[in-house]
Design an enzyme around this catalytic site. Structure first.
Site, PDB file in Angstrom:
ATOM      1  N   PRO A 135       0.824  -1.212   0.000  1.00 29.43           N
ATOM      2  CA  PRO A 135       0.000   0.000   0.000  1.00 29.43           C
ATOM      3  C   PRO A 135       0.854   1.256   0.000  1.00 29.43           C
ATOM      4  O   PRO A 135       2.044   1.221   0.307  1.00 29.43           O
ATOM      5  CB  PRO A 135      -0.787  -0.124   1.305  1.00 29.43           C
ATOM      6  CG  PRO A 135       0.143  -0.875   2.211  1.00 29.43           C
ATOM      7  CD  PRO A 135       0.873  -1.849   1.316  1.00 29.43           C
ATOM      8  N   GLY A 136       0.243   2.378  -0.342  1.00 31.40           N
ATOM      9  CA  GLY A 136       0.945   3.655  -0.289  1.00 31.40           C
ATOM     10  C   GLY A 136       1.775   3.920  -1.531  1.00 31.40           C
ATOM     11  O   GLY A 136       1.504   3.408  -2.618  1.00 31.40           O
ATOM     12  N   CYS A 161       4.418  -4.589  -8.759  1.00 31.16           N
ATOM     13  CA  CYS A 161       3.476  -3.522  -8.432  1.00 31.16           C
ATOM     14  C   CYS A 161       4.211  -2.373  -7.742  1.00 31.16           C
ATOM     15  O   CYS A 161       4.894  -1.598  -8.406  1.00 31.16           O
ATOM     16  CB  CYS A 161       2.313  -4.080  -7.606  1.00 31.16           C
ATOM     17  SG  CYS A 161       0.859  -2.994  -7.602  1.00 31.16           S
ATOM     18  N   GLN A 165       7.128   0.449  -9.164  1.00 31.03           N
ATOM     19  CA  GLN A 165       7.062   1.887  -8.909  1.00 31.03           C
ATOM     20  C   GLN A 165       8.314   2.372  -8.182  1.00 31.03           C
ATOM     21  O   GLN A 165       8.804   3.477  -8.439  1.00 31.03           O
ATOM     22  CB  GLN A 165       5.800   2.205  -8.111  1.00 31.03           C
ATOM     23  CG  GLN A 165       4.522   1.969  -8.899  1.00 31.03           C
ATOM     24  CD  GLN A 165       3.291   1.890  -8.026  1.00 31.03           C
ATOM     25  OE1 GLN A 165       3.308   2.334  -6.883  1.00 31.03           O
ATOM     26  NE2 GLN A 165       2.220   1.313  -8.557  1.00 31.03           N
ATOM     27  N   LEU A 216      -1.779   3.497  -8.779  1.00 28.59           N
ATOM     28  CA  LEU A 216      -0.660   4.341  -9.194  1.00 28.59           C
ATOM     29  C   LEU A 216       0.073   3.698 -10.356  1.00 28.59           C
ATOM     30  O   LEU A 216       0.067   2.476 -10.514  1.00 28.59           O
ATOM     31  CB  LEU A 216       0.322   4.547  -8.029  1.00 28.59           C
ATOM     32  CG  LEU A 216      -0.243   5.124  -6.728  1.00 28.59           C
ATOM     33  CD1 LEU A 216       0.853   5.194  -5.671  1.00 28.59           C
ATOM     34  CD2 LEU A 216      -0.849   6.500  -6.961  1.00 28.59           C
ATOM     35  N   HIS A 256       0.060  -8.268 -11.221  1.00 32.34           N
ATOM     36  CA  HIS A 256       0.319  -9.280 -10.198  1.00 32.34           C
ATOM     37  C   HIS A 256       0.475 -10.665 -10.827  1.00 32.34           C
ATOM     38  O   HIS A 256      -0.517 -11.332 -11.114  1.00 32.34           O
ATOM     39  CB  HIS A 256      -0.822  -9.299  -9.179  1.00 32.34           C
ATOM     40  CG  HIS A 256      -0.780  -8.172  -8.210  1.00 32.34           C
ATOM     41  ND1 HIS A 256      -0.441  -8.334  -6.888  1.00 32.34           N
ATOM     42  CD2 HIS A 256      -0.999  -6.848  -8.373  1.00 32.34           C
ATOM     43  CE1 HIS A 256      -0.472  -7.164  -6.273  1.00 32.34           C
ATOM     44  NE2 HIS A 256      -0.809  -6.244  -7.159  1.00 32.34           N
ATOM     45  N   GLU A 258       1.271 -13.306  -9.339  1.00 30.79           N
ATOM     46  CA  GLU A 258       0.896 -14.337  -8.365  1.00 30.79           C
ATOM     47  C   GLU A 258      -0.607 -14.561  -8.278  1.00 30.79           C
ATOM     48  O   GLU A 258      -1.065 -15.447  -7.542  1.00 30.79           O
ATOM     49  CB  GLU A 258       1.442 -13.972  -6.981  1.00 30.79           C
ATOM     50  CG  GLU A 258       0.700 -12.866  -6.259  1.00 30.79           C
ATOM     51  CD  GLU A 258       1.020 -11.465  -6.744  1.00 30.79           C
ATOM     52  OE1 GLU A 258       0.532 -10.511  -6.128  1.00 30.79           O
ATOM     53  OE2 GLU A 258       1.748 -11.310  -7.755  1.00 30.79           O
TER      54      GLU A 258
END
Length: 288
Positions: A135-136, A161, A165, A216, A256, A258
């Site tokens: 998250p974030g 993910c 970033q 994002l 993702h 997975e």
């Protein structure tokens, strides 16, 4: 949020959660109780930290190894000394990635992003590093950004993910809200450059289907073309994968692998492992 999902969504979208004995809350609670006083759990060539790691041990032990020949798996288990370090950005999908690595016979260790320093990671002498979703924003990811910058030139890194970033921001890109809004378990076709993307996507159809849980992305206008090259995109042009131009062992994906929504996901993890193995052979040859 870099990765938009909840633990329940992870269970629904992941083959790991769907078939793992850890899906039984009673069994999981019992395992946690037995190991509550143990900061580290080790089993079958893999090591994990904390209570969340118990589920990973159970899931990895229960998983099938259909993605790669049994001989390859047994050879890895017998010969690997150095671990792959997994930096867990406090994400429920991290251990689904770990299950895939367990199924491939890999020795790995999992640490949350604030459990280790860069010096701690160096002392472990890892053969590779996986930076998990989370998250974030990248600035919220503990040592993840610093890991890319300081260790990326010498150690293979695979970012998922949030991990991608972090790679983008580390080399000068800007992380922005996705123009299409929050992606929560969305299935999207992803097309890749068959030359630039062959290390991760070898053997995959083009396009392939990928699971997206994110809000994002790396901004296209500020993408650091001097350092990175995009290797995969959505139909509307959002960057779904990239690698470093000079240090090609720094790679990442926005989606993702997975998730069960990414049918070829385990193959992507296997391709990264084989990339590490080929790099190790190359470096060994240079020493001789």
């Amino acid at each position: 949020m870099a990765c938009s999902h909840l633990a329940a969504a992870a269970a629904a979208a992941s083959p790991a959660a769907a078939r793992s004995p850890a899906a039984s809350s009673a069994a999981t609670a019992s395992a946690f109780a037995r190991l509550s006083a143990t900061p580290r759990v080790a089993s079958g060539g893999l090591a994990v930290r904390g209570q969340r790691g118990v589920a990973a041990v159970v899931a990895a032990a229960a998983g099938a190894a259909a993605a790669t020949p049994v001989a390859d798996i047994e050879e890895r288990r017998a010969t690997e000394k150095q671990p792959i370090i997994v930096i867990d950005n406090y994400d429920s999908f991290t251990y689904n990635l770990c299950q895939y690595m367990g199924e491939l016979g890999l020795n790995f260790e999992v640490y949350r992003n604030d459990e280790l320093t860069i010096e701690d990671v160096k002392r472990k002498n890892p053969r590779g590093i996986l930076i998990s979703p989370g998250p974030g924003e990248p600035q919220d990811s503990g040592i993840s950004l610093q890991t890319v910058l300081e260790l990326g030139p010498t150690i293979p890194i695979f970012g998922v993910c949030m991990g991608l970033q972090c790679i983008g921001e580390a080399f000068g890109g800007k992380i922005i809200r996705a123009p299409s809004g929050v992606m929560h378990g969305k299935s999207s076709p992803v097309r890749y450059d068959e030359e630039l993307g062959k290390a991760l996507f070898n053997g995959l159809p083009n396009p392939f289907t990928a699971a997206r849980y994110h809000s994002l992305v790396i901004e296209q206008e500020t993408f650091p073309h001097d350092a990175l090259e995009a290797t995969a995109w959505t139909e509307d042009g959002l960057i779904m994968a990239a690698r470093h131009k000079k240090y090609r062992h720094i790679q990442g994906v926005q989606f993702h692998p997975e998730s069960i929504i990414t049918p070829e996901g385990k193959r992507i993890i296997l391709n990264f492992v084989r990339f590490i193995e080929e790099l190790e052979k190359q470096r060994a040859g240079e020493k001789n």
